[in-house]
Design a protein around this motif. Structure first.
Motif, PDB file in Angstrom:
ATOM      1  N   ALA A  47       0.548  -1.264  -0.371  1.00  0.00           N
ATOM      2  CA  ALA A  47      -0.261   0.029   0.125  1.00  0.00           C
ATOM      3  C   ALA A  47       1.304   1.708  -0.069  1.00  0.00           C
ATOM      4  N   SER A  48       1.736   1.530   0.786  1.00  0.00           N
ATOM      5  CA  SER A  48       3.057   2.573   0.379  1.00  0.00           C
ATOM      6  C   SER A  48       3.254   2.696  -0.562  1.00  0.00           C
ATOM      7  N   TRP A  49       3.725   1.676  -0.827  1.00  0.00           N
ATOM      8  CA  TRP A  49       4.430   2.175  -2.702  1.00  0.00           C
ATOM      9  C   TRP A  49       2.898   2.956  -3.578  1.00  0.00           C
ATOM     10  N   VAL A  50       1.881   2.659  -3.593  1.00  0.00           N
ATOM     11  CA  VAL A  50       1.261   3.312  -4.394  1.00  0.00           C
ATOM     12  C   VAL A  50       1.054   4.289  -3.704  1.00  0.00           C
ATOM     13  N   ALA A  51       0.989   4.411  -2.369  1.00  0.00           N
ATOM     14  CA  ALA A  51       0.781   6.385  -1.922  1.00  0.00           C
ATOM     15  C   ALA A  51       1.987   7.330  -1.997  1.00  0.00           C
ATOM     16  N   LEU A  52       3.809   6.161  -2.356  1.00  0.00           N
ATOM     17  CA  LEU A  52       5.141   7.223  -2.327  1.00  0.00           C
ATOM     18  C   LEU A  52       4.718   7.729  -4.080  1.00  0.00           C
ATOM     19  N   VAL A  53       4.456   6.489  -4.648  1.00  0.00           N
ATOM     20  CA  VAL A  53       4.000   7.356  -6.602  1.00  0.00           C
ATOM     21  C   VAL A  53       3.096   7.338  -6.176  1.00  0.00           C
ATOM     22  N   ARG A 112      12.063   1.123  11.016  1.00  0.00           N
ATOM     23  CA  ARG A 112      10.762   1.427   8.671  1.00  0.00           C
ATOM     24  C   ARG A 112       9.622   2.171   9.702  1.00  0.00           C
ATOM     25  N   ALA A 113       9.397   2.007  10.933  1.00  0.00           N
ATOM     26  CA  ALA A 113       7.432   2.547  11.330  1.00  0.00           C
ATOM     27  C   ALA A 113       8.381   4.392  11.867  1.00  0.00           C
ATOM     28  N   ALA A 114       9.292   4.256  11.935  1.00  0.00           N
ATOM     29  CA  ALA A 114      10.061   6.098  12.204  1.00  0.00           C
ATOM     30  C   ALA A 114      10.202   6.484  11.417  1.00  0.00           C
ATOM     31  N   VAL A 115      10.870   5.960  10.277  1.00  0.00           N
ATOM     32  CA  VAL A 115      11.150   6.613   8.833  1.00  0.00           C
ATOM     33  C   VAL A 115       9.687   7.025   8.037  1.00  0.00           C
ATOM     34  N   PHE A 116       9.203   6.119   7.965  1.00  0.00           N
ATOM     35  CA  PHE A 116       7.965   6.207   7.160  1.00  0.00           C
ATOM     36  C   PHE A 116       6.837   6.914   7.938  1.00  0.00           C
ATOM     37  N   ALA A 117       7.212   7.433   8.938  1.00  0.00           N
ATOM     38  CA  ALA A 117       5.769   8.174  10.186  1.00  0.00           C
ATOM     39  C   ALA A 117       6.311   9.884   9.630  1.00  0.00           C
ATOM     40  N   THR A 118       7.645  10.372   8.999  1.00  0.00           N
ATOM     41  CA  THR A 118       8.032  11.910   8.468  1.00  0.00           C
ATOM     42  C   THR A 118       6.886  11.808   7.989  1.00  0.00           C
ATOM     43  N   ILE A 119       7.457  11.065   6.784  1.00  0.00           N
ATOM     44  CA  ILE A 119       5.822  11.607   5.498  1.00  0.00           C
ATOM     45  C   ILE A 119       4.765  11.752   5.735  1.00  0.00           C
ATOM     46  N   PRO A 120       4.125  11.210   6.778  1.00  0.00           N
ATOM     47  CA  PRO A 120       2.694  11.858   6.363  1.00  0.00           C
ATOM     48  C   PRO A 120       2.786  12.982   7.754  1.00  0.00           C
ATOM     49  N   LEU A 121       3.750  13.261   8.684  1.00  0.00           N
ATOM     50  CA  LEU A 121       4.256  13.836   9.480  1.00  0.00           C
ATOM     51  C   LEU A 121       4.715  15.157   8.254  1.00  0.00           C
ATOM     52  N   TYR A 123      12.730  10.117  -1.761  1.00  0.00           N
ATOM     53  CA  TYR A 123      13.433   9.505  -1.897  1.00  0.00           C
ATOM     54  C   TYR A 123      14.150   8.714  -0.996  1.00  0.00           C
ATOM     55  N   LEU A 124      14.517   9.812   0.012  1.00  0.00           N
ATOM     56  CA  LEU A 124      15.351   9.359   1.069  1.00  0.00           C
ATOM     57  C   LEU A 124      14.570   7.890   1.702  1.00  0.00           C
ATOM     58  N   VAL A 125      13.116   8.344   2.380  1.00  0.00           N
ATOM     59  CA  VAL A 125      12.399   7.328   2.830  1.00  0.00           C
ATOM     60  C   VAL A 125      12.667   5.841   1.827  1.00  0.00           C
ATOM     61  N   ALA A 126      12.592   6.167   0.800  1.00  0.00           N
ATOM     62  CA  ALA A 126      12.151   5.285  -0.759  1.00  0.00           C
ATOM     63  C   ALA A 126      14.290   4.912  -0.565  1.00  0.00           C
ATOM     64  N   ALA A 127      15.234   4.895  -0.427  1.00  0.00           N
ATOM     65  CA  ALA A 127      16.219   4.346  -0.383  1.00  0.00           C
ATOM     66  C   ALA A 127      16.473   4.118   1.332  1.00  0.00           C
ATOM     67  N   VAL A 128      15.912   4.021   2.417  1.00  0.00           N
ATOM     68  CA  VAL A 128      16.170   2.817   3.653  1.00  0.00           C
ATOM     69  C   VAL A 128      14.980   2.099   3.261  1.00  0.00           C
ATOM     70  N   TYR A 129      13.923   1.959   3.012  1.00  0.00           N
ATOM     71  CA  TYR A 129      13.281   0.726   2.945  1.00  0.00           C
ATOM     72  C   TYR A 129      14.031  -0.665   1.988  1.00  0.00           C
ATOM     73  N   GLY A 130      15.101   0.588   0.736  1.00  0.00           N
ATOM     74  CA  GLY A 130      15.080  -0.925  -0.157  1.00  0.00           C
ATOM     75  C   GLY A 130      16.871  -1.346   0.643  1.00  0.00           C
ATOM     76  N   VAL A 132      -0.498   5.359   4.051  1.00  0.00           N
ATOM     77  CA  VAL A 132       1.534   5.272   5.164  1.00  0.00           C
ATOM     78  C   VAL A 132       1.319   5.177   6.205  1.00  0.00           C
ATOM     79  N   ALA A 133       0.093   6.113   6.906  1.00  0.00           N
ATOM     80  CA  ALA A 133      -0.287   5.830   8.167  1.00  0.00           C
ATOM     81  C   ALA A 133      -0.759   4.136   8.634  1.00  0.00           C
ATOM     82  N   PHE A 134      -0.754   3.666   7.539  1.00  0.00           N
ATOM     83  CA  PHE A 134      -1.201   2.368   8.009  1.00  0.00           C
ATOM     84  C   PHE A 134      -0.039   1.757   7.692  1.00  0.00           C
ATOM     85  N   ASP A 135       0.694   2.187   6.699  1.00  0.00           N
ATOM     86  CA  ASP A 135       2.239   1.138   6.749  1.00  0.00           C
ATOM     87  C   ASP A 135       2.596   1.034   8.270  1.00  0.00           C
TER      88      ASP A 135
END
Length: 537
Positions: A105-111, A160-169, A182-189, A247-250
């Protein structure tokens, strides 16, 4: 013909009429206490009265005997032996499935964020989302074999929860930029392989050996469900409430997975104690990927299936480029590509559910080869002008792919010591993640010569390696003697390891027949002369 029902005796001739009809023949035992059928009918048919309670008891006994017979002959899997009955495995599986759905789901949101950004690029996002896997996968494999896998997966989920939480905030404050995406995507990879290889490496610590097949099928089914539900749910959510909630769900899915991991138990001894016992410490002292690479080259099951799957995935990568074009030619509309992908996912789920219900008795190595050949034939359905034929063929492809994954993963768990599972699965899955882009390049080249050229190239990538390794895998499969649910022999080798290497040592007087290099060992105490548990490398 005589038909007996609870408390009733009915007599019928070929014409449906009783030769000497009597009213009392239709009375129940309760209504006509002490009634007996007429002598001619009793002598001719052996009729007897059955009380309702006794009839129900006999019917239940029959069903129990039939089910027990099926279980005894291995036709069905006893639900009492399902890995889901184990609370620890059930929690980890649920957490992993929900977390995988959050990832999809979060990949769709990032796109969606990148698409709506003025300086964002979906291509750059995709590269950063996938490329770091090659580096992170190798580090993840080393860490999974060195540290407690359960705690490592929990820490990874929290990070990863801490990193992705920065996006909706950041989005809520109006400060979200393409660089942050880009930074969040790189950390995920970079961290992706920790969970992707960590869960299968943790499975042998959660379930006994006889449940490995069902546990691997559940893992495959869980990822299939997660990918389908996560992507579809994210598409609806992005269009209705916005990508921030997705992203919050992720983030919540990561927290749930960490909670499930920390509440699970991995057996009587901790995973770290189990992996550091005996010669395993010496084996790991060499460190790195060297021992795993030597094992990968030496073991036919590991070597052959890795090459087969790498080439198979190149074909699937090419198919993902081909399907959008075929969807347009089929006239399926804007959602046509999704329909074709859903057919593949549906086939994967059906195969995983079938493996959970029915016990698979044929040789696993031969089954992997046969499934690859059937998958190659199924791909030919894409050439048929009918979209329905393509959907059926793609569902068959998905079913074969899911079955191959389950069988091969079960074989790999037996062919490698538990001490190397983290590095092994990280290495293999990193290789699998690297080959689909080659398929996309292949499709770009072959589509110049038409759809038929691309489809034939895909079929060759799936079928030729299977034919080339068929004899080698068949011989390797014969050396694995799997005891499906049978009680261990009194002279069985050391406990805890399903396969024990018998190389170069003279056979014991009570040893199995010559030629069996690998023995299934389930739950027996170690012999004084047996090698250390788990040491096959």
């Amino acid at each position: 013909m005589l038909r007996q029902r609870a408390g009733t005796v009915e007599h019928a001739t070929a014409t449906g009429q009783h030769p000497d009809p009597q009213p009392n023949h239709q009375k129940t035992a309760r209504g006509r206490e002490g009634h007996q059928p007429c002598p001619p009918c009793h002598a001719r048919h052996g009729a007897r009265l059955v009380s309702p309670g006794k009839a129900r008891t006999e019917s239940a006994d029959f069903r129990q005997r039939r089910t027990a017979t099926r279980r005894q002959h291995g036709w069905v899997i006893d639900k009492r032996d399902s890995p889901l009955r184990d609370a620890s495995f059930r929690r980890v599986w649920i957490g992993a499935t929900v977390s995988a759905a959050g990832d999809a789901a979060s990949w769709v949101a990032l796109v969606a964020y990148a698409w709506g950004s003025t300086d964002g690029s979906v291509a750059t996002l995709a590269v950063l989302y996938t490329a770091p896997v090659a580096v992170g996968g190798l580090v993840a494999g080393w860490a999974l074999d060195r540290y407690d896998r359960r705690w490592l997966l929990a820490v990874d989920s929290l990070a990863r929860a801490a990193v992705f939480a920065t996006i909706p905030l950041a989005a809520a404050g109006g400060g979200l930029t393409a660089v942050q995406l880009y930074l969040v995507a790189a950390v995920y990879g970079l961290l992706k392989m920790t969970s992707l290889a960590g869960f299968p490496a943790l499975i042998p610590e959660l379930v006994p050996p006889k449940q490995l097949m069902a546990a691997n099928a559940l893992e495959s089914a869980g990822f299939g469900i997660a990918g389908l539900v996560g992507a579809v749910g994210a598409g609806v959510a992005v269009a209705t409430v916005g990508p921030g909630y997705v992203v919050a769900f992720d983030v919540l899915s990561y927290l749930l997975f960490a909670l499930c991991l920390l509440s699970a138990r991995v057996g009587p001894r901790s995973a770290r104690q189990a992996r550091t016992a005996g010669p395993a410490k010496t084996a790991r002292a060499g460190g790195g990927l060297g021992p795993v690479l030597r094992l990968l080259v030496r073991e036919p099951v590991l070597r052959d299936t890795t090459i087969m799957f790498a080439l198979f995935n190149i074909g699937e990568g090419a198919l993902l480029v081909l399907l959008p074009e075929r969807a347009v030619e089929y006239g399926l509309g804007p959602g046509g590509y999704g329909y074709l992908i859903a057919a593949v996912t549906g086939g994967e789920l059906l195969a995983a559910l079938a493996l959970l219900r029915w016990s698979w008795r044929p040789s696993l190595t031969r089954s992997v080869v046969a499934a690859a050949l059937v998958a190659a034939v199924a791909v030919l359905a894409v050439l048929v002008p009918s979209p329905w034929a393509a959907l059926v063929g793609l569902a068959g492809l998905g079913g074969c792919a899911a079955a191959m994954t389950t069988w091969a993963q079960t074989l790999r768990m037996g062919a490698a010591p538990a001490e190397a599972h983290g590095r092994l699965f990280a290495l293999l899955r990193t290789l699998m993640q690297a080959t689909p882009p080659l398929g996309a390049a292949l499709a770009a080249l072959t589509l110049r010569d038409g759809v038929a050229a691309t489809v034939l190239a895909i079929c060759a990538l799936m079928a030729v390696p299977a034919l080339a390794f068929a004899r080698d895998l068949a011989a390797a499969g014969d050396s694995y003697r799997t005891m499906k649910g049978t009680p261990p022999e009194p002279d069985a080798p050391a406990a805890g390891d399903r396969y024990r290497t018998i190389e170069g040592a003279p056979p014991e007087p009570d040893a199995p027949a010559a030629g069996d290099r690998y023995q299934t060992v389930e739950g027996t105490p170690p012999e004084p002369h047996a090698p250390a548990a788990g040491d096959r490398a």
